[in-house]
Write a protein that holds these residues in place. Structure first.
Motif, PDB file in Angstrom:
ATOM      1  N   ALA A   1     -18.003   3.398  -1.889  1.00 54.46           N
ATOM      2  CA  ALA A   1     -16.928   2.451  -2.163  1.00 54.46           C
ATOM      3  C   ALA A   1     -17.262   1.665  -3.428  1.00 54.46           C
ATOM      4  CB  ALA A   1     -16.737   1.503  -0.988  1.00 54.46           C
TER       5      ALA A   1
ATOM      6  N   TYR B   1       0.801  -1.220   0.000  1.00 54.17           N
ATOM      7  CA  TYR B   1       0.000   0.000   0.000  1.00 54.17           C
ATOM      8  C   TYR B   1       0.838   1.277   0.000  1.00 54.17           C
ATOM      9  CZ  TYR B   1      -4.050   2.958   0.645  1.00 54.17           C
ATOM     10  OH  TYR B   1      -5.026   3.909   0.460  1.00 54.17           O
TER      11      TYR B   1
ATOM     12  N   ASP C   1      -1.700   6.775  -6.610  1.00 52.04           N
ATOM     13  CA  ASP C   1      -3.128   6.756  -6.901  1.00 52.04           C
ATOM     14  C   ASP C   1      -3.508   7.882  -7.869  1.00 52.04           C
ATOM     15  OD1 ASP C   1      -5.879   6.615  -6.865  1.00 52.04           O
ATOM     16  OD2 ASP C   1      -6.022   6.370  -4.689  1.00 52.04           O
TER      17      ASP C   1
ATOM     18  N   LYS D   1      -9.680   7.848  -2.738  1.00 53.06           N
ATOM     19  CA  LYS D   1      -8.471   7.021  -2.703  1.00 53.06           C
ATOM     20  C   LYS D   1      -8.818   5.563  -2.979  1.00 53.06           C
ATOM     21  CE  LYS D   1      -8.667   6.072   2.281  1.00 53.06           C
ATOM     22  NZ  LYS D   1      -7.938   6.128   3.568  1.00 53.06           N
TER      23      LYS D   1
ATOM     24  N   LEU E   1     -12.718   4.714  -3.309  1.00 56.39           N
ATOM     25  CA  LEU E   1     -13.657   5.572  -2.598  1.00 56.39           C
ATOM     26  C   LEU E   1     -13.882   6.853  -3.388  1.00 56.39           C
ATOM     27  CD1 LEU E   1     -12.343   5.204   1.076  1.00 56.39           C
ATOM     28  CD2 LEU E   1     -13.981   3.766  -0.172  1.00 56.39           C
TER      29      LEU E   1
ATOM     30  N   ARG F   1     -10.898  -1.385  -3.003  1.00 57.72           N
ATOM     31  CA  ARG F   1     -12.009  -0.602  -3.561  1.00 57.72           C
ATOM     32  C   ARG F   1     -11.547   0.829  -3.836  1.00 57.72           C
ATOM     33  NH1 ARG F   1     -16.064  -1.403   1.345  1.00 57.72           N
ATOM     34  NH2 ARG F   1     -14.252  -0.375   2.265  1.00 57.72           N
TER      35      ARG F   1
ATOM     36  N   ARG G   1      -6.953   9.925  -7.230  1.00 58.81           N
ATOM     37  CA  ARG G   1      -7.123  10.661  -5.976  1.00 58.81           C
ATOM     38  C   ARG G   1      -7.226  12.167  -6.256  1.00 58.81           C
ATOM     39  NH1 ARG G   1      -4.764   9.726  -0.459  1.00 58.81           N
ATOM     40  NH2 ARG G   1      -3.835   7.859  -1.373  1.00 58.81           N
TER      41      ARG G   1
ATOM     42  N   GLN H   1     -19.399   9.460   0.835  1.00 59.19           N
ATOM     43  CA  GLN H   1     -18.376   8.565   0.293  1.00 59.19           C
ATOM     44  C   GLN H   1     -18.991   7.237  -0.139  1.00 59.19           C
ATOM     45  OE1 GLN H   1     -14.690   7.751   2.241  1.00 59.19           O
ATOM     46  NE2 GLN H   1     -14.095   9.908   2.351  1.00 59.19           N
TER      47      GLN H   1
ATOM     48  N   GLY I   1      -0.641   3.408  -2.763  1.00 58.62           N
ATOM     49  CA  GLY I   1      -1.365   4.599  -2.345  1.00 58.62           C
ATOM     50  C   GLY I   1      -0.726   5.884  -2.828  1.00 58.62           C
TER      51      GLY I   1
ATOM     52  N   ASP J   1      -8.729   2.146  -1.330  1.00 55.26           N
ATOM     53  CA  ASP J   1      -8.611   1.754   0.074  1.00 55.26           C
ATOM     54  C   ASP J   1      -7.841   0.443   0.199  1.00 55.26           C
ATOM     55  OD1 ASP J   1     -10.353  -0.386  -0.366  1.00 55.26           O
ATOM     56  OD2 ASP J   1     -12.016   0.500   0.752  1.00 55.26           O
ATOM     57  N   ARG J   2      -7.635   0.017   1.422  1.00 54.83           N
ATOM     58  CA  ARG J   2      -6.797  -1.160   1.674  1.00 54.83           C
ATOM     59  C   ARG J   2      -7.512  -2.478   1.406  1.00 54.83           C
ATOM     60  NH1 ARG J   2      -1.975   0.271   4.679  1.00 54.83           N
ATOM     61  NH2 ARG J   2      -1.943   2.536   4.964  1.00 54.83           N
ATOM     62  N   ASP J   3      -8.758  -2.388   0.934  1.00 57.18           N
ATOM     63  CA  ASP J   3      -9.491  -3.573   0.496  1.00 57.18           C
ATOM     64  C   ASP J   3      -9.615  -3.624  -1.026  1.00 57.18           C
ATOM     65  OD1 ASP J   3     -10.079  -4.630   3.120  1.00 57.18           O
ATOM     66  OD2 ASP J   3     -11.555  -3.027   3.353  1.00 57.18           O
TER      67      ASP J   3
END
Length: 250
Positions: free
Chosen positions: A240, A198, A205, A223, A231, A229, A208, A238, A202, A225-227
């Protein structure tokens, strides 16, 4: 294409030090490298060609390049059941971005979910296809195409490394670098999920903070995300996004 720029085994295999790229399957021309890897092959098997006649991208799109101008390859991975397979596109995109950055010394970004961007142009794409516990990860990187050899009518502007900085490059070192970085990032992902990559993902991105369009509504990219997805802020709310296509204002 000069002999020195070939992706034939004798130009690549001597420089493969990790487990990805073995066995190395090479065809001068094929319909798609995605079709050259069998389900019975070991993890790390790699298929490469100098020309794809029916290469495909995400959402049924085609991926074409003149012979000898791009890195076109597919690698077979067998991720553990505990990991989310859809995240592999982001892991591979991060690895490709890192490899490009090492070659061009310019900032390279990842556009969710599977594009690699340089100077606001798509220079690489990832196609991950899962079947029977295996994932075939296709990578297409535009290297030496000239401007008139690139598609014009695309939703995302397309470029090659050559159209960005005017330097012609041998493709074999780029392929080797991609495999090295993919192995490292893939192992980090196996161990820790997207948290393992990440920091690099990240910071790259592309969407973003950009004004985007999602299902006909306007919003602002927040952004990845850490899963895995993306956002999006739509009117202060927001959302996802787990799959699909996000358009952005150029």
């Amino acid at each position: 294409m000069s002999p020195e720029d070939s992706l034939a085994p004798e130009f690549v295999e001597p420089f493969l030090t990790g487990r990805l790229g073995k066995p190395y399957v090479y065809e001068a021309s094929c319909e798609s490298t995605q079709e050259l890897l069998g389900a019975d092959m070991p993890e790390g098997a790699l298929a490469v060609c100098d020309e794809q006649t029916q290469g495909r991208g995400r959402l049924g799109r085609s991926w074409t390049a003149p012979p000898g101008t791009a890195v076109l390859g597919s690698v077979l991975l067998r991720p553990p059941a505990a990991r989310v397979v859809s995240e592999i596109s982001l892991v591979a995109g991060t690895a490709v971005a890192e490899a490009i950055e090492g070659a061009v010394a310019l900032a390279v970004q990842v556009k969710w979910p599977n594009d690699v961007m340089l100077n606001r142009r798509k220079v690489a794409g990832i196609l991950a296809e899962a079947s029977d516990g295996a994932v075939v990860v296709g990578i297409g990187l535009n290297v030496n195409q000239e401007r008139d050899q690139l598609p014009e009518s695309t939703k995302v502007p397309v470029g090659s490394l050559y159209t960005i900085d005017g330097i012609k490059r041998e493709r074999a070192p780029l392929l080797v670098s991609i495999l090295e970085r993919l192995e490292r990032d893939y192992d980090a992902w196996i161990e820790r999920g997207l948290n393992g990559v990440y920091d690099s993902l990240g910071s790259r991105d592309f969407l973003r903070g950009r004004h985007i369009e999602l299902d006909g509504e306007s919003g602002v990219g927040v952004k990845i995300d850490r899963d895995g997805r993306f956002l999006v802020d739509v009117g202060g709310e927001q959302r996802a996004v787990e799959s699909g296509e996000i358009l952005y204002e150029r």
